[in-house]
Design an enzyme around this catalytic site. Structure first.
Site: not given
Length: 302
Positions: A154, A178, A248, A251, A274, A283
């Protein structure tokens, strides 16, 4: 009795100390709950400082969501604000400030399914070739673009990278994702070569300070998220790509191209950082769409 403002102050400390949330997440939660408190104060005809969490029920929260959407707020934004309120009232319920969590009665607004935008491999190659490597900034830009596409990190994660985060010889980077969760991500030889050149030839010219950031701007300070968006946008305009492209997008392209080449979905999930596999599964829809396009464009009886 505890006011909403006092409860929000306590919640901020809880997020920082106990949940280890990033400063950006903390700020986003604060803004969303503050906005809700202003709305509630207006509904109850009170000053914001006078609103109590115990006065809030699911009807006020529904009114808030309706007000947001009628005002043109995107469903994704409304869902994010609802998630902030859900966490806030869950905390207040745990602390026995409120008897029940009023958000439990509210369903998250149904989201429109939107496939992530990505570049075809040929377009990525064009973008990676765009920087002028005859100057320090061009060498930096080349390294930055190669790294994002090769690692799938990211842009917010790239902005936090330090010099000691990257091992060029082994082709690995330690990324802080995150929730302050660290993961080890590999990157390819092309990116390794570009970063190596940047560290030897360009970065020393861009910074005379002791900045520990991996990617720096022309002043020698850490390159920001906004700076990275500016860099990508500059080359997209230069190439006249007929797509909306951001860091992004690289990515998304990373994930799409890996799945196109047969990578396991759970491996891609791990590389992207994730938490949920369902987030990565979007995806697979992108790759199916790509396969159908190739079939329709190349099969003689398609």
């Amino acid at each position: 009795m505890t006011s909403m403002e006092e409860a929000l102050d306590a919640f901020q400390i809880y997020l920082k100390v106990h949940k280890n949330c990033s400063p950006l997440t903390n700020i986003a939660y604060q803004k969303d709950i503050f906005q809700f408190n202003l709305f509630t104060a207006d509904i109850l005809n009170k000053e914001p400082s006078q609103v109590r969490p115990s006065e809030i029920d699911y009807r006020i929260i529904r009114q808030f969501l309706s007000w947001l959407i009628r005002g043109g707020c995107k469903k994704t934004t409304a869902a994010r604000k609802l998630a902030a309120l859900r966490s806030f009232f869950r905390y207040l319920n745990q602390e026995q400030v409120v008897e029940t969590n009023p958000v439990l009665m509210i369903k998250t607004p149904k989201q429109d399914k939107k496939l992530p935008s990505f570049l075809y491999y040929e377009e990525v190659i064009e973008l990676l070739k765009a920087p002028d490597e005859r100057n320090a900034l061009g060498i930096r830009d080349k390294a930055l673009l190669e790294f994002i596409y090769s690692s799938g990190a990211r842009v917010s994660e790239v902005a936090l990278l330090k010099l000691d985060s990257v091992d060029v010889s082994l082709g690995y980077v330690r990324v802080m994702g995150k929730g302050a969760k660290e993961r080890l991500v590999p990157f390819g030889s092309k990116a390794a070569d570009a970063i190596s050149t940047y560290l030897k030839e360009a970065r020393p010219k861009l910074t005379l300070s002791r900045s520990g950031a991996l990617f720096v701007n022309y002043r020698g300070d850490a390159l920001t998220v906004r700076g990275m968006h500016y860099i990508v946008d500059k080359y997209v305009k230069q190439l006249a790509l007929a797509k909306k492209v951001s860091p992004h997008t690289l990515r998304h392209s990373f994930a799409t191209h890996m799945l196109d080449q047969g990578a396991d979905l759970r491996v891609v999930q791990e590389l992207l950082g994730h938490i949920s596999l369902s987030t990565t599964q979007i995806y697979t829809h992108v790759t199916k769409k790509r396969l159908k396009e190739v079939y329709q464009n190349t099969h003689p009886r398609a």
